[in-house]
Design a protein around this motif. Structure first.
Motif, short mmCIF file in Angstrom:
data_model
loop_
_atom_site.label_atom_id
_atom_site.label_comp_id
_atom_site.label_asym_id
_atom_site.label_seq_id
_atom_site.Cartn_x
_atom_site.Cartn_y
_atom_site.Cartn_z
N ARG A 283 0.86 -1.18 0.00
CA ARG A 283 0.00 0.00 0.00
C ARG A 283 0.90 1.23 0.00
O ARG A 283 1.61 1.49 0.97
N VAL A 284 0.87 1.98 -1.10
CA VAL A 284 1.71 3.18 -1.22
C VAL A 284 1.06 4.30 -0.40
O VAL A 284 -0.11 4.63 -0.59
N LEU A 285 1.83 4.87 0.50
CA LEU A 285 1.32 5.92 1.38
C LEU A 285 1.53 7.29 0.75
O LEU A 285 2.43 7.49 -0.07
N PRO A 286 0.67 8.26 1.11
CA PRO A 286 0.81 9.62 0.55
C PRO A 286 2.19 10.18 0.87
O PRO A 286 2.75 9.88 1.93
N PRO A 287 2.76 10.96 -0.03
CA PRO A 287 2.19 11.47 -1.28
C PRO A 287 2.45 10.59 -2.50
O PRO A 287 2.38 11.07 -3.62
N GLY A 288 2.78 9.33 -2.33
CA GLY A 288 3.04 8.44 -3.46
C GLY A 288 4.48 8.51 -3.93
O GLY A 288 5.38 8.92 -3.21
N ILE A 289 4.68 8.11 -5.18
CA ILE A 289 6.02 8.12 -5.78
C ILE A 289 6.29 9.50 -6.35
O ILE A 289 5.52 10.00 -7.18
N GLY A 290 7.34 10.13 -5.92
CA GLY A 290 7.67 11.47 -6.39
C GLY A 290 9.09 11.84 -6.05
O GLY A 290 9.82 11.06 -5.42
N PRO A 291 9.53 13.03 -6.47
CA PRO A 291 10.90 13.47 -6.18
C PRO A 291 11.19 13.41 -4.68
O PRO A 291 10.34 13.77 -3.86
N TRP A 295 9.11 14.94 -0.51
CA TRP A 295 8.44 14.09 0.46
C TRP A 295 8.51 14.73 1.84
O TRP A 295 9.50 14.63 2.54
N TYR A 296 7.44 15.40 2.24
CA TYR A 296 7.30 16.02 3.56
C TYR A 296 8.60 16.67 4.03
O TYR A 296 9.12 16.34 5.09
N PRO A 297 9.13 17.60 3.26
CA PRO A 297 10.39 18.22 3.69
C PRO A 297 10.18 19.12 4.90
O PRO A 297 9.09 19.61 5.16
N ASP A 298 11.24 19.34 5.66
CA ASP A 298 11.19 20.29 6.77
C ASP A 298 10.92 21.69 6.24
O ASP A 298 10.34 22.53 6.92
N GLY A 299 11.36 21.94 5.04
CA GLY A 299 11.13 23.20 4.35
C GLY A 299 11.60 23.04 2.92
O GLY A 299 12.67 22.48 2.70
N PRO A 300 10.80 23.47 1.93
CA PRO A 300 11.18 23.22 0.55
C PRO A 300 12.45 23.98 0.17
O PRO A 300 12.69 25.08 0.66
N THR A 311 15.60 11.55 -8.93
CA THR A 311 15.55 10.49 -7.92
C THR A 311 14.17 10.50 -7.28
O THR A 311 13.67 11.54 -6.88
N ALA A 312 13.53 9.33 -7.26
CA ALA A 312 12.19 9.20 -6.71
C ALA A 312 12.25 8.57 -5.33
O ALA A 312 13.14 7.76 -5.04
N ALA A 313 11.30 8.92 -4.49
CA ALA A 313 11.20 8.37 -3.15
C ALA A 313 9.76 7.92 -2.92
O ALA A 313 8.82 8.50 -3.46
N VAL A 314 9.61 6.89 -2.09
CA VAL A 314 8.27 6.37 -1.81
C VAL A 314 8.28 5.66 -0.46
O VAL A 314 9.29 5.08 -0.06
N LEU A 315 7.16 5.76 0.24
CA LEU A 315 6.95 5.03 1.48
C LEU A 315 5.74 4.12 1.30
O LEU A 315 4.67 4.58 0.89
N THR A 316 5.91 2.84 1.57
CA THR A 316 4.83 1.88 1.41
C THR A 316 4.71 1.04 2.68
O THR A 316 5.60 1.03 3.52
#
Length: 373
Positions: A283-291, A295-300, A311-316
């Motif tokens: 089950r892919v957790l939000p925000p899905g597969i992306g740069p 992914w929930y950065p401390d600050g963009p 480079t893509a990151a994902v949490l499942t």
């Protein structure tokens, strides 16, 4: 970090036919070592509030390779730094917010020059910031796993069993051996990780990008890891990424070619579909597969470079049973028992990528059979 290496700057394509794509570096200073290559791109904020190189271990060969890659692809180091930053944030989130008790960092790489920036230190700060004083203090165990002797020598300086920090010599590209070592399979003594009692998170940070096989081969390795994780376990993964946009895809291919030419000799991009195949059954957790930097950065980042999309990151999460689904296929009215279990051996905690067999019913399935009679 589990590493590949090749004579610098010769590409992996030019090696003699039949030569393995992975060979240990040993003390050969004429070969680019992946973990030290990552180290060559490290940065830290200095007293003036500016980012400056923060290199601890990289030799001249890795520093030269990093400069050449950055000369071919502007801001190339951002790719590797954003990957590490994602893993730090994901580990802190999982321990503080998801109750993870064992964090397995596969292909851990080298320690940071500043101890407070190591992953276990970030996890501890996150736990302290979110701990309820009324509840007993619990701390996640952080287990660094690597196959390379040089990297392990440095990682062992971090080991502190009393503080829940361990270092294990195992190969992330061989899930069976790695999890046997962590679970201590075949022994009556408990392992560092218990699939029955621990809430586990596996971190695969970039190590799969440098697997020398095809992306289908990588998918098999990741699926084998998932098959050995218990239900409810998490997987945080990064992989070099081929964006769908034609212009970005062309630049990503240039980055891939430059990485293989100047870097450790391997390093392959994966498409969205290929990454989804690696994660099949989770089950892919939000925000899905992306740069990774998104992914929930401390600050963009103020102005993330174009290569930040490479480079893509994902949490499942490995799902448990869904009560709304029909009865499992092995509960046959005729009494013929078949069970969907993973095709890989020594599977723990339920299936990913199922095949039909008459062996190895999970405990909860056996209980259902018993109560249904």
């Amino acid at each position: 970090m589990t590493h590949t290496s090749t004579a610098h700057p010769v590409s992996a394509h030019l090696r003699a036919e039949g030569t393995p794509w992975w060979r240990p570096c040993g003390v050969d200073q004429d070969r680019v070592h992946l973990a030290y290559f990552y180290d060559a791109f490290r940065e830290a904020i200095n007293s003036d509030g500016r980012f400056k190189p923060c290199i601890k271990f990289a030799h001249d060969i890795e520093r030269s390779a990093a400069r050449e890659l950055a000369g071919s692809v502007p801001d190339a180091g951002f790719v590797f730094r954003s990957e590490r930053d994602f893993l730090d944030r994901a580990a802190a989130y999982l321990s503080a917010r998801q109750g993870v008790t064992s964090i397995v960092v596969a292909g851990a790489g080298l320690p940071n020059i500043i101890g407070k920036h190591d992953l276990h230190s970030i996890v501890r700060r996150g736990e302290a910031a979110t701990r309820n004083p009324a509840q007993p203090a619990t701390r996640a165990c952080v287990i660094y796993v690597d196959r390379d002797p040089l990297t392990l020598t440095q990682l062992r300086t971090l080991a502190d069993a009393d503080n829940g920090i361990h270092v294990v010599h195992a190969d992330p590209w061989d899930p069976a051996a790695m999890w046997d070592a962590l679970y201590n399979t075949g022994s009556t003594n408990p392992g560092l990780v218990s699939p029955e009692h621990d809430r586990i998170a596996l971190l695969l940070g970039g190590v799969m990008s440098f697997h020398g096989g095809s992306r289908a081969d990588v998918a098999e390795v990741v699926q084998d890891h998932l098959a050995r994780l218990p239900v409810g376990a998490f997987l945080a993964m990064t992989h070099l990424f081929l964006p769908e946009h034609p212009d970005l895809a062309a630049q990503a291919r240039e980055f891939e070619a430059a990485l293989q030419r100047h870097g450790p000799g391997t390093g392959s991009l994966a498409t969205q579909a290929q990454i989804e195949a690696m994660l099949h059954g989770t089950r892919v957790l939000p925000p899905g597969i992306g740069p990774a930097f998104e992914w929930y950065p401390d600050g963009p980042p103020a102005a993330p470079p174009v290569c930040g999309s490479f480079t893509a990151a994902v949490l499942t999460q490995k799902p448990g049973r869904d009560e709304d689904l029909p009865e499992p296929p092995w509960l046959k009215p005729s009494g013929s028992l078949t069970t969907g279990i993973p095709t890989s051996q020594a599977v723990r905690g339920g299936g990913i990528g199922v095949a039909t067999t008459k062996l190895g019913l999970p405990a909860w399935a056996r209980e259902e059979l018993r109560t249904s009679k």
